[in-house]
Motif scaffolding. Structure first.
Motif, PDB file in Angstrom:
ATOM      1  N   GLN A   1       9.705  41.273   8.815  1.00 47.38           N
ATOM      2  CA  GLN A   1      10.329  40.004   9.203  1.00 47.38           C
ATOM      3  C   GLN A   1      10.208  38.990   8.084  1.00 47.38           C
ATOM      4  O   GLN A   1       9.158  38.898   7.420  1.00 47.38           O
ATOM      5  N   LEU A   2      11.286  38.246   7.876  1.00 52.17           N
ATOM      6  CA  LEU A   2      11.291  37.067   7.024  1.00 52.17           C
ATOM      7  C   LEU A   2      11.818  35.926   7.885  1.00 52.17           C
ATOM      8  O   LEU A   2      12.949  36.012   8.378  1.00 52.17           O
ATOM      9  N   VAL A   3      11.021  34.900   8.056  1.00 54.14           N
ATOM     10  CA  VAL A   3      11.406  33.789   8.932  1.00 54.14           C
ATOM     11  C   VAL A   3      11.424  32.495   8.129  1.00 54.14           C
ATOM     12  O   VAL A   3      10.369  32.001   7.694  1.00 54.14           O
ATOM     13  N   GLU A   4      12.650  31.967   7.953  1.00 48.66           N
ATOM     14  CA  GLU A   4      12.809  30.703   7.223  1.00 48.66           C
ATOM     15  C   GLU A   4      12.616  29.524   8.165  1.00 48.66           C
ATOM     16  O   GLU A   4      12.926  29.608   9.363  1.00 48.66           O
ATOM     17  N   SER A   5      12.162  28.424   7.610  1.00 41.45           N
ATOM     18  CA  SER A   5      12.035  27.178   8.359  1.00 41.45           C
ATOM     19  C   SER A   5      12.146  26.011   7.397  1.00 41.45           C
ATOM     20  O   SER A   5      12.069  26.185   6.178  1.00 41.45           O
ATOM     21  N   GLY A   6      12.335  24.819   7.970  1.00 41.98           N
ATOM     22  CA  GLY A   6      12.369  23.602   7.158  1.00 41.98           C
ATOM     23  C   GLY A   6      13.746  23.017   6.953  1.00 41.98           C
ATOM     24  O   GLY A   6      13.871  21.921   6.419  1.00 41.98           O
ATOM     25  N   GLY A   7      14.786  23.736   7.354  1.00 43.21           N
ATOM     26  CA  GLY A   7      16.116  23.194   7.220  1.00 43.21           C
ATOM     27  C   GLY A   7      16.320  21.975   8.116  1.00 43.21           C
ATOM     28  O   GLY A   7      15.723  21.877   9.181  1.00 43.21           O
ATOM     29  N   ASN A   8      17.174  21.058   7.653  1.00 42.70           N
ATOM     30  CA  ASN A   8      17.366  19.822   8.408  1.00 42.70           C
ATOM     31  C   ASN A   8      18.568  19.071   7.859  1.00 42.70           C
ATOM     32  O   ASN A   8      19.185  19.501   6.872  1.00 42.70           O
TER      33      ASN A   8
END
Length: 115
Positions: free
Chosen positions: A2-9
């Motif tokens: 799994q690769l889970v991106e976060s922080g987009g806004n």
């Protein structure tokens, strides 16, 4: 795997964001890591790449001097620090891991730069 991106806004032009990509299910420290982005109707493009040890980085000309890729192998995480953001940076951002012919992709995180 799994690769889970976060922080987009949503961010105003000239602003900053930091994206994170948390990896699991493989030996993160052996893999080169990259950030890509894609907008509707366009091909996915490479934004930045960092080697497995973090000793080497490469950037697209369009983001040089504004974006910084980094990694923490103890936390299985790669980051993309983005500053001086422009409307043309609006895209879905994906992280990718690669070792020889083996690649994994995340699901992406949306970054929108608009006033």
């Amino acid at each position: 795997v799994q690769l889970v991106e976060s922080g987009g806004n949503l961010v105003q032009p000239g602003g900053s964001l930091r994206l994170s990509c948390l990896a699991s299910g493989f030996t993160f420290r052996y893999y080169d890591m990259s950030w890509y982005r894609q907008t509707p109707g366009k091909e996915r493009e490479s934004v930045a790449t960092i080697s497995s040890t973090g000793g080497s980085t490469n950037y697209a000309d369009s983001v040089k001097g504004r974006f910084t890729i980094s990694r923490d192998n103890a936390k299985n995480t790669v980051y993309l620090q983005m500053s001086s953001l422009k409307p043309e940076d609006t895209a879905v951002y994906y992280c990718k891991s690669r070792r020889w012919s083996e690649e994994y992709w995340g699901q992406g995180t949306q970054v929108t730069v608009s006033s």
